[in-house]
Design a protein around this motif. Structure first.
Motif, PDB file in Angstrom:
ATOM      1  N   TYR A 132       7.681  -3.437  39.857  1.00  0.00           N
ATOM      2  CA  TYR A 132       6.361  -3.718  40.415  1.00  0.00           C
ATOM      3  C   TYR A 132       5.593  -4.689  39.537  1.00  0.00           C
ATOM      4  CZ  TYR A 132       1.460  -3.105  41.650  1.00  0.00           C
ATOM      5  OH  TYR A 132       0.159  -3.342  41.996  1.00  0.00           O
ATOM      6  N   GLU A 133       5.632  -4.487  38.230  1.00  0.00           N
ATOM      7  CA  GLU A 133       4.912  -5.382  37.313  1.00  0.00           C
ATOM      8  C   GLU A 133       5.486  -6.803  37.378  1.00  0.00           C
ATOM      9  OE1 GLU A 133       5.197  -3.417  33.580  1.00  0.00           O
ATOM     10  OE2 GLU A 133       3.564  -1.984  34.001  1.00  0.00           O
ATOM     11  N   PHE A 134       6.841  -6.885  37.505  1.00  0.00           N
ATOM     12  CA  PHE A 134       7.470  -8.217  37.633  1.00  0.00           C
ATOM     13  C   PHE A 134       7.000  -8.907  38.910  1.00  0.00           C
ATOM     14  CE2 PHE A 134      10.808 -10.846  39.467  1.00  0.00           C
ATOM     15  CZ  PHE A 134      11.013 -11.769  38.456  1.00  0.00           C
ATOM     16  N   LEU A 161       5.345  -9.926  50.147  1.00  0.00           N
ATOM     17  CA  LEU A 161       6.231  -8.899  50.715  1.00  0.00           C
ATOM     18  C   LEU A 161       6.986  -8.161  49.605  1.00  0.00           C
ATOM     19  CD1 LEU A 161       7.493  -7.545  53.176  1.00  0.00           C
ATOM     20  CD2 LEU A 161       9.188  -9.417  53.228  1.00  0.00           C
ATOM     21  N   LYS A 162       7.511  -8.923  48.630  1.00  0.00           N
ATOM     22  CA  LYS A 162       8.212  -8.286  47.513  1.00  0.00           C
ATOM     23  C   LYS A 162       7.273  -7.373  46.712  1.00  0.00           C
ATOM     24  CE  LYS A 162      11.729 -11.879  46.800  1.00  0.00           C
ATOM     25  NZ  LYS A 162      12.261 -12.864  45.835  1.00  0.00           N
ATOM     26  N   LEU A 163       6.027  -7.814  46.548  1.00  0.00           N
ATOM     27  CA  LEU A 163       5.058  -7.013  45.803  1.00  0.00           C
ATOM     28  C   LEU A 163       4.756  -5.708  46.538  1.00  0.00           C
ATOM     29  CD1 LEU A 163       3.073  -6.659  43.464  1.00  0.00           C
ATOM     30  CD2 LEU A 163       1.374  -7.938  44.811  1.00  0.00           C
ATOM     31  N   ASP A 164       4.576  -5.797  47.863  1.00  0.00           N
ATOM     32  CA  ASP A 164       4.261  -4.595  48.647  1.00  0.00           C
ATOM     33  C   ASP A 164       5.415  -3.598  48.623  1.00  0.00           C
ATOM     34  OD1 ASP A 164       1.830  -5.715  49.243  1.00  0.00           O
ATOM     35  OD2 ASP A 164       2.407  -6.420  51.247  1.00  0.00           O
ATOM     36  N   SER A 168       5.424   0.228  47.060  1.00  0.00           N
ATOM     37  CA  SER A 168       5.796   1.453  47.802  1.00  0.00           C
ATOM     38  C   SER A 168       6.863   2.239  47.049  1.00  0.00           C
ATOM     39  CB  SER A 168       6.306   1.077  49.192  1.00  0.00           C
ATOM     40  OG  SER A 168       5.290   0.450  49.954  1.00  0.00           O
ATOM     41  N   THR A 169       7.842   1.503  46.488  1.00  0.00           N
ATOM     42  CA  THR A 169       8.904   2.164  45.722  1.00  0.00           C
ATOM     43  C   THR A 169       8.327   2.849  44.490  1.00  0.00           C
ATOM     44  OG1 THR A 169      10.514   0.504  46.458  1.00  0.00           O
ATOM     45  CG2 THR A 169      11.084   1.812  44.523  1.00  0.00           C
ATOM     46  N   LEU A 170       7.368   2.178  43.850  1.00  0.00           N
ATOM     47  CA  LEU A 170       6.733   2.751  42.665  1.00  0.00           C
ATOM     48  C   LEU A 170       5.981   4.033  43.016  1.00  0.00           C
ATOM     49  CD1 LEU A 170       5.863   2.626  39.705  1.00  0.00           C
ATOM     50  CD2 LEU A 170       3.944   1.156  40.417  1.00  0.00           C
ATOM     51  N   GLU A 171       5.247   4.019  44.101  1.00  0.00           N
ATOM     52  CA  GLU A 171       4.469   5.191  44.500  1.00  0.00           C
ATOM     53  C   GLU A 171       5.390   6.361  44.843  1.00  0.00           C
ATOM     54  OE1 GLU A 171       2.067   3.738  47.641  1.00  0.00           O
ATOM     55  OE2 GLU A 171       0.517   2.896  46.318  1.00  0.00           O
ATOM     56  N   ALA A 172       6.506   6.070  45.533  1.00  0.00           N
ATOM     57  CA  ALA A 172       7.456   7.125  45.881  1.00  0.00           C
ATOM     58  C   ALA A 172       8.106   7.693  44.624  1.00  0.00           C
ATOM     59  CB  ALA A 172       8.509   6.590  46.838  1.00  0.00           C
ATOM     60  N   SER A 173       8.451   6.815  43.692  1.00  0.00           N
ATOM     61  CA  SER A 173       9.066   7.258  42.436  1.00  0.00           C
ATOM     62  C   SER A 173       8.099   8.092  41.608  1.00  0.00           C
ATOM     63  CB  SER A 173       9.532   6.047  41.621  1.00  0.00           C
ATOM     64  OG  SER A 173      10.505   5.318  42.323  1.00  0.00           O
ATOM     65  N   LYS A 174       6.846   7.679  41.644  1.00  0.00           N
ATOM     66  CA  LYS A 174       5.837   8.428  40.897  1.00  0.00           C
ATOM     67  C   LYS A 174       5.670   9.834  41.473  1.00  0.00           C
ATOM     68  CE  LYS A 174       1.060   8.276  39.301  1.00  0.00           C
ATOM     69  NZ  LYS A 174      -0.227   7.537  39.324  1.00  0.00           N
ATOM     70  N   ALA A 175       5.668   9.938  42.805  1.00  0.00           N
ATOM     71  CA  ALA A 175       5.529  11.246  43.456  1.00  0.00           C
ATOM     72  C   ALA A 175       6.710  12.148  43.114  1.00  0.00           C
ATOM     73  CB  ALA A 175       5.411  11.073  44.965  1.00  0.00           C
ATOM     74  N   GLN A 176       7.917  11.565  43.103  1.00  0.00           N
ATOM     75  CA  GLN A 176       9.110  12.353  42.746  1.00  0.00           C
ATOM     76  C   GLN A 176       9.046  12.821  41.291  1.00  0.00           C
ATOM     77  OE1 GLN A 176      12.405   9.801  43.667  1.00  0.00           O
ATOM     78  NE2 GLN A 176      12.255  10.146  45.887  1.00  0.00           N
ATOM     79  N   TYR A 177       8.565  11.930  40.432  1.00  0.00           N
ATOM     80  CA  TYR A 177       8.457  12.286  39.024  1.00  0.00           C
ATOM     81  C   TYR A 177       7.442  13.422  38.812  1.00  0.00           C
ATOM     82  CZ  TYR A 177       7.071  12.110  34.144  1.00  0.00           C
ATOM     83  OH  TYR A 177       6.753  12.459  32.853  1.00  0.00           O
ATOM     84  N   GLU A 178       6.278  13.320  39.482  1.00  0.00           N
ATOM     85  CA  GLU A 178       5.251  14.359  39.353  1.00  0.00           C
ATOM     86  C   GLU A 178       5.776  15.703  39.843  1.00  0.00           C
ATOM     87  OE1 GLU A 178       2.449  14.183  37.867  1.00  0.00           O
ATOM     88  OE2 GLU A 178       2.389  12.025  37.497  1.00  0.00           O
TER      89      GLU A 178
END
Length: 375
Positions: A132-134, A161-164, A168-178
């Motif tokens: 996401y940062e990249f 599009l790549k940023l969006d 989304s992938t970051l948010e899903a990964s964060k939810a799984q991590y939490e």
């Protein structure tokens, strides 16, 4: 004439019989008079003490109880199999001491699994964060070039599009991590909670569970009461005004004796009994054998000292009215008395005077007017 004479003779006989009966009844009644009236009767032996004023504390005497609300149920916060119970009934347990422990085998396996899961999703989350940062940096540069005419609108849209997608992938990964982190923390806390630690110093009132037993969350393991022994007493509205915090009290449970002081006085009465609850904290405590939850206790609360005529309670008799026997001129005299307060084996009375000889032994063998000899 003979008939008239016979009738007169019969009347004389009847009158004579009546007179004989009357004289006989009178003689019987006369013979049943108290023997003390007969000066020839031997004096009956009694023991006496000289009545004199004494000073003793006034007391309020009530029935108290050891309430169940003082007892706390100690349990595990998670289910499991009990591996060890460290305490026994009646034991004094210090704050911070272990009480019981669950078998950690299954919990440790669960913790290992939760740890692995959390590490895996954490790695995915870190990768998604880097992506996401990249893509954010790439989009910002593309936007700058587009503003300067260096790239087309299509290039900017592709960067967006790549940023969006990476967001989304970051948010899903964060939810799984939490979620994985929460699962790990719950399992880790379960291991911490697998050992019950005493939160305060107190006595073990009862051990409910057994080692090797499977228990659910919240199931009672032991019952624990505070280190301080408390007796509850309900006082009337009149009597609660006579006391204050710190007043001393004597407590008796069966044959055991204890002492305490008033540590709390409720200002609102109980809705049902309309009495005011007070707490007596014992300074001279009972053994755990005597201090049983639900037991009742005889409580005597000390008030101010009272000077007056205090008699041994066993000298006071009653036939609907309370009375005692005293000796005047070697004769028994009954004196009605009015009872007031008690102190140990004595009672404060009204109706007697200093110097009188109170009968303390032999009062059940005499009656008013009996001649007695003082032993």
């Amino acid at each position: 004439m003979d008939k008239i004479k016979n009738l007169k003779n019969k009347k004389v006989i009847i009158v004579s019989i009546i007179l004989i009966l009357v004289i006989g009844v009178y003689s019987i009644k006369k013979s049943n008079k108290p023997v003390a009236e007969n000066s020839t009767v031997k004096a009956r032996p009694v023991k006496t003490i000289q009545i004199k004023e004494e000073t003793h504390p006034m007391t309020l005497d009530y029935i108290g109880s050891i309430e169940t609300e003082e007892v706390k149920t100690i349990s595990f916060k998670s289910p499991g199999k009990i591996e060890k119970i460290y305490v026994k009934e009646g034991q004094l347990v210090s704050k911070g001491s272990p009480i019981a422990k669950l078998d950690l085998t299954d919990l440790q396996l669960n913790l290992n699994s939760a740890t692995a899961q959390m590490n895996m999703v954490n790695a995915n989350y870190n990768k998604a964060k880097d992506d996401y940062e990249f893509n954010l940096d790439y989009y910002n540069k593309t936007q700058e070039l587009y503003d300067n005419g260096g790239v087309s609108k299509k290039d900017l849209d592709q960067a967006q599009l790549k940023l969006d997608m990476s967001k989304s992938t970051l948010e899903a990964s964060k939810a799984q991590y939490e979620q994985a982190k929460t699962s790990y923390e719950l399992t880790n806390n379960s291991i911490k909670d697998a050992t019950i630690i005493a939160g305060e110093t107190g006595y073990i009132a009862d051990v409910v569970a057994k080692e090797g037993e499977n228990v659910n969350t919240g199931a009672p393991i032991v019952l624990m009461r505070p280190e301080k022994q408390i007796i509850h007493v309900g006082l009337s509205q009149e009597d609660v005004k006579k006391i204050s915090l710190g007043k001393c009290a004597k407590v008796k449970i069966d044959d055991a004796q204890g002492k305490g002081k008033i540590s709390n006085i409720d200002t609102i009465p109980d809705q049902q009994s309309r009495t005011y609850d007070i707490e007596i904290e014992l300074t001279k405590e009972f053994s755990s054998k005597n201090f049983l939850i639900g037991s009742i206790a005889n409580v005597s609360i000390s008030l101010n000292d009272k000077k007056g005529v205090w008699l041994p309670i066993n000298c006071v008799m009653s036939d609907g009215e309370e009375f005692v026997y005293i000796v005047e001129e070697d004769r028994i005299v009954r004196k009605n008395v009015k009872l007031s307060q008690t102190h140990e084996d004595k009672v404060l009375v009204e109706g007697l005077y200093n110097g009188a000889s109170l009968v303390t032994q032999g009062m059940k063998t005499v009656k008013p007017g009996y001649l007695v000899s003082i032993q």
